[in-house]
Design an enzyme around this catalytic site. Sequence first.
Site, PDB file in Angstrom:
ATOM      1  N   PRO A  23       0.939  -1.345  -0.031  1.00  0.00           N
ATOM      2  CG  PRO A  23      -0.646  -1.475   1.686  1.00  0.00           C
ATOM      3  CD  PRO A  23       0.534  -2.140   1.171  1.00  0.00           C
ATOM      4  CG  MET A  24       3.771   2.463  -1.784  1.00  0.00           C
ATOM      5  SD  MET A  24       4.687   2.541  -3.288  1.00  0.00           S
ATOM      6  CE  MET A  24       3.732   1.492  -4.289  1.00  0.00           C
ATOM      7  CB  ALA A  25      -0.557   7.646   0.937  1.00  0.00           C
ATOM      8  CB  CYS A 110       2.870   4.739   8.160  1.00  0.00           C
ATOM      9  SG  CYS A 110       3.074   6.202   7.386  1.00  0.00           S
ATOM     10  CE  LYS A 150       5.098  -3.181   4.013  1.00  0.00           C
ATOM     11  NZ  LYS A 150       5.340  -1.726   3.732  1.00  0.00           N
ATOM     12  CG  ASN A 212       8.566  -3.896   2.158  1.00  0.00           C
ATOM     13  OD1 ASN A 212       8.204  -2.886   2.738  1.00  0.00           O
ATOM     14  ND2 ASN A 212       8.326  -3.718   0.762  1.00  0.00           N
ATOM     15  N   GLY A 213      11.465  -4.045   1.335  1.00  0.00           N
ATOM     16  CA  GLY A 213      12.819  -3.391   1.311  1.00  0.00           C
ATOM     17  C   GLY A 213      13.726  -3.649   0.111  1.00  0.00           C
ATOM     18  N   GLY A 236       7.085  -2.301  -3.053  1.00  0.00           N
ATOM     19  CA  GLY A 236       6.396  -0.680  -3.061  1.00  0.00           C
ATOM     20  C   GLY A 236       7.214   0.198  -4.040  1.00  0.00           C
ATOM     21  NE  ARG A 237      11.279   3.016  -1.045  1.00  0.00           N
ATOM     22  CZ  ARG A 237      12.470   3.112  -0.763  1.00  0.00           C
ATOM     23  NH1 ARG A 237      13.087   4.213  -0.884  1.00  0.00           N
ATOM     24  NH2 ARG A 237      13.279   2.081  -0.022  1.00  0.00           N
TER      25      ARG A 237
END
Length: 380
Positions: A23-25, A110, A150, A212-213, A236-237
């Site tokens: 999830p990414m805002a 977050c 998460k 993740n990462g 994510g990114r």
Amino acid sequence: MPTPVKPLRIGPHTVTPPVVLAPMAGITNAPFRTLCREFSEGKGLFVSEMITTRALVERNEKTMQLVHFDATEKPRSIQLYGVDPATVGKAVRMIAEEDLADHIDLNFGCPVPKVTRKGGGSALPYKRPLLRAILREAVSGAGDLPVTMKMRIGIDDDHVTYLDAGRIAVEEGVTAIALHGRTAAQHYGGTADWDAIARLKEHVPEIPVLGNGDIWSAEDAVRMVRQTGCDGVVVGRGCLGRPWLFADLVAAFEGREADIARPTLREVADVMVRHATLLGEWIGDKSRGVIDFRKHVAWYLKGFAVGSEMRKRLAITSSLAELRAGLDELDLDQAWPVGADGPRGRTSGNNRVVLPDGWLKDPYDCAGVGEDAELDTSGG
């Protein structure tokens, strides 16, 4: 040879290969999830933007749009943020009773100040009893819906929480855990600690652990699974401006490295226009869709030979015709740039974590954290 990795089980749902969109805002809305899902041919799990439990319970108009899923999205995954067990419980029961989703993920990772200053996100696992109370309410209220979480390694190097949090999650019936291998203090800087992911996997063998990462390519994802023994990856990114990364992930885990995408600028431009078009359809206004798309332009064009003036021009377009016309002026036959698979999005660190007053004095003192600490809008 394909990397030996079992299908990921999230309650009744099987995710094969075990790849998850983080999830990414402002990013992982329905249009972006649609693109990623199309490239993966429906394989993987694609989670909504972070939803604030208070905003959901109060049926905030923007929030209700964010929890709307396309009919083709299966399973439907919602990520919730909350700090008050009662409010989290209400939100989860609302999702279950109104059939708003098939899977609920809880955000304890977050690092954004507006979240941590309220004791939420990556700050919350430090308060072990509060974490337990939230997980208990969520799992109880979810009924048959699986609940995952998460988190990060901890607040900083002196306040590491992930092993305790992992054990609490197992005891309270959480289905799976995703660990971002950074502390809150690191934000998105430095290098993710994949060894922590391996340690968590050893610590909680009862349930799946996702890593993740620093997954910037399909090769990184395969390497993480091999190195840590984790049960899957959360990206994510790395997929910013690259929704086709999910096609790459599927190919890599299925042993089809030759199918890794290396799109030309022409192919990238076509995806950009489709992305902007989908945003306009989702928002209900073509022009607003293009305006919302502006933040994606630099990510899509990363590494390509596009002059600074043209980049600026494309980043202020206000119509699909203007966007398409600008892209058509580029050398669209450019091959995928060397090095474009590297880091993208936020990469800076931040050594200060904004916390409520006295938060670190006692990990078991949860006084003063209640419903008023909930944000009234979604995001983060």
